[in-house]
Enzyme design. Structure first.
Site, short mmCIF file in Angstrom:
data_model
loop_
_atom_site.label_atom_id
_atom_site.label_comp_id
_atom_site.label_asym_id
_atom_site.label_seq_id
_atom_site.Cartn_x
_atom_site.Cartn_y
_atom_site.Cartn_z
N ASP A 70 0.83 -1.21 0.00
CA ASP A 70 0.00 0.00 0.00
C ASP A 70 0.87 1.26 0.00
OD1 ASP A 70 0.42 -1.27 2.64
OD2 ASP A 70 -0.29 0.65 3.40
N ASN A 71 2.17 1.09 0.13
CA ASN A 71 3.07 2.24 0.12
C ASN A 71 3.91 2.28 -1.15
OD1 ASN A 71 2.14 3.17 2.56
ND2 ASN A 71 3.68 2.05 3.74
N ASP A 104 5.19 7.71 1.20
CA ASP A 104 5.11 7.30 2.60
C ASP A 104 6.43 7.49 3.33
OD1 ASP A 104 4.65 5.95 5.14
OD2 ASP A 104 2.78 5.35 4.21
P1 AMP Z 1 0.97 3.89 6.88
O1 AMP Z 1 1.65 3.07 7.90
O2 AMP Z 1 1.22 5.36 7.03
O3 AMP Z 1 1.19 3.41 5.50
O4 AMP Z 1 -0.59 3.75 7.17
C1 AMP Z 1 -1.27 2.54 7.06
C2 AMP Z 1 -2.74 2.80 7.16
O5 AMP Z 1 -3.09 3.38 8.41
C3 AMP Z 1 -3.30 3.74 6.10
O6 AMP Z 1 -4.56 3.26 5.74
C4 AMP Z 1 -3.39 5.05 6.83
O7 AMP Z 1 -4.34 5.91 6.26
C5 AMP Z 1 -3.81 4.60 8.22
N1 AMP Z 1 -3.42 5.55 9.25
C6 AMP Z 1 -2.17 5.85 9.65
N2 AMP Z 1 -2.20 6.77 10.63
C7 AMP Z 1 -3.49 7.07 10.86
C8 AMP Z 1 -4.16 7.96 11.76
N3 AMP Z 1 -3.51 8.74 12.62
N4 AMP Z 1 -5.50 8.00 11.70
C9 AMP Z 1 -6.18 7.23 10.85
N5 AMP Z 1 -5.61 6.37 10.00
C10 AMP Z 1 -4.28 6.29 9.99
MG MG Z 2 0.89 4.45 3.81
#
Ligand code: AMP
Ligand code: MG
Length: 489
Positions: free
Chosen positions: A246-247, A256
């Site tokens: 997803d990244n 990301d």
């Molecule tokens: P990431 O680790 O940044 O790739 O995020 C993985 C997932 O978690 C994605 O769907 C993000 O949108 C969600 N996500 C990360 N941080 C938050 C947050 N503070 N609030 C809501 N969703 C989050």
């Molecule tokens: Mg992400």
């Protein structure tokens, strides 16, 4: 902003239409003037009260059609069937001065149906970090999402403790991830898969529409771009840290900026992310992980590749199998340039391997080693652009340097041209972790944004060394060293 929102014209099941949640007191931190102009957005308007309100998500600009998109993904190898923009909202798309379509997305702008247990917000620290590091990557010429602007929210977000919050405006050629394809593949929604692939072709790979099998050609194009992208990371010592599917964008841009970091001392097994216990996303694993992620994309595309699933599988496998060689070629070409070889020869491989072994043994600073080699490539080097007494290669490099100089003798360019070419691909300045941390600390603890602004300004010209900026090129002292980075979500 003149919006044209092609993704929002896709069917409802691609996203949720919703508005950002306003923040209490937006305070403008920085606007990226050059990027604004590239997007044909007036930077003065962005810095106005109205522009700041738009950046914060407090005001919806005319023509925007805000959506949170849905996607899935493999996180650290585990399947998560529904992720999506949990704290990001796509305002819409604009066409840049270069004719390219760009997403304008707010990050940290409130909860969405994909937030799960998250608060939809972003702490200021990670906002600043993304600003610094993604802009540094752009200045190095590496395809990446960009930051158009950042604001503080005037609100607190709770992580380990209470931290000030922020919102940033992220710009990318699209935010379509491998995980977006995987979402629809897992739903066995072939219509959506086809619509998404057609959208990606039109948007990113218009040439492949004419190919005999456009979906296969699209897959090959994504694979080719990722091979180039990962090679460019390896060549500057960049560690992404969360290479989940997803990244990874199908546009071939880096996205990301969570626990990412540039290496100081060369260590092929370097890992920074606090949650990467097994080193899955270590520096030397990045090519293999990209390969694995691309296999996931190929698998998701199977129904589009051929009606006969056996033939589709063979096709997918053949495409995926090209990745290692594509990566190796891109890497070899890049490192040859860094070492001053106009053309690479098969014999160079040993010379390159021996250099990397030496660097690892000597824990030699990745960036400065290559920069110093560029300086040593011509005896009559310009002292103004010299690292001077800041950094010298250890004596252990002497025999290798001898072999390298012999190799340079067969390079067709004159030594000054060669050196100039080397100085243009071996940066003096990278977003060193300790500098990034210092800038974040000053901003979040003392509301002092001066180090943040200075660092961004300096990293905009990573190849232009001057001794006056030596402190930005210097590796961290042991007590300054950052050993762990955090997602900061
Ligand atoms: P990431 O680790 O940044 O790739 O995020 C993985 C997932 O978690 C994605 O769907 C993000 O949108 C969600 N996500 C990360 N941080 C938050 C947050 N503070 N609030 C809501 N969703 C989050
Ligand atoms: Mg992400």
């Amino acid at each position: 902003m003149r919006f044209d929102n092609s993704y929002a014209r896709l069917p409802d099941r691609f996203y949720t239409r919703l508005h950002p949640t306003p923040v209490a007191a937006p305070g403008l931190i920085r606007v990226n003037d050059a990027l604004a102009r590239q997007l044909r957005i007036d930077p003065d308007w962005l810095t106005s009260a109205e522009g700041t309100a738009v950046i914060a998500g407090n005001r919806i600009p005319e023509g925007a059609d805000p959506i949170a998109t849905v996607y899935a993904g493999f996180q650290f190898g585990s399947w998560v069937p529904r992720l999506g923009d949990g704290r990001a909202i796509l305002l819409g798309e604009v066409i840049g001065a270069d004719g390219v379509r760009y997403d304008i997305q707010l990050k940290g702008c409130g909860r969405t149906p994909y937030s799960r247990s998250g608060d939809g917000r972003a702490p200021l620290g990670p906002v600043l970090r993304e600003y610094i590091v993604s802009e540094a990557m752009a200045a190095l010429g590496i395809p990446t999402s960009r930051v158009l602007a950042a604001v503080s929210s005037g609100e607190w977000v709770v992580r380990d403790g209470a931290e000030p919050g922020g919102v940033l405006v992220r710009v990318a050629q699209s935010h379509i991830r491998i995980g977006t394809f995987q979402f629809f593949s897992a739903q066995q929604d072939q219509d959506a898969l086809r619509l998404l692939a057609d959208h990606v072709i039109q948007r990113h790979f218009p040439d492949v529409a004419q190919a005999e099998n456009p979906y296969r050609a699209m897959l090959d194009s994504v694979i080719a771009q990722q091979a180039e992208l990962i090679a460019s990371w390896q060549l500057v010592g960049f560690i992404h840290g969360v290479m989940n599917t997803d990244n990874m964008l199908v546009s071939g841009e880096t996205i990301d900026y969570g626990p990412c970091a540039f290496m100081d001392a060369f260590d092929p097994a370097a890992v920074f992310s606090s949650i990467d216990h097994n080193g899955r996303y270590a520096y030397n694993n990045q090519p293999a992980i990209a390969h694995w992620n691309l296999a996931g994309l190929a698998q998701a595309l199977l129904p589009l590749l051929d009606r006969d699933q056996h033939r589709a599988l063979t096709m997918a496998q053949d495409s995926i199998n090209t990745f290692p060689e594509r990566f190796q070629n891109a890497y070899l070409q890049g490192i040859s340039k860094k070492l001053g070889f106009a053309e690479s020869t098969p014999d160079d491989q040993t010379l390159i391997d021996d250099l990397l072994t030496l660097m690892a043994e000597e824990k030699s600073d990745f960036t400065l080693t290559f920069r110093r080699l560029a300086e040593l490539a011509d005896a009559g080097q310009d002292t103004a652009s010299n690292l001077g007494n800041l950094f010298e290669l250890p004596d252990a490099f002497t025999p290798w340097l001898c072999r390298w100089h012999n190799r340079l003798a067969s390079d067709p360019r004159d030594s000054l041209t060669r050196q100039a070419d080397m100085l243009a691909v071996n940066p003096a300045f990278i977003a060193r972790n300790h500098l990034v941390e210092e800038a974040i600390q000053a901003a979040t603890s003392n509301r002092d944004f001066e180090p943040f602004h200075k660092l961004i300004d300096l990293l905009a010209a990573p190849y232009a060394y001057h001794p006056r900026h030596a402190s930005y090129a210097t590796p961290p002292r042991p007590e300054q060293q950052v050993r762990q980075t955090f997602c900061g979500t």
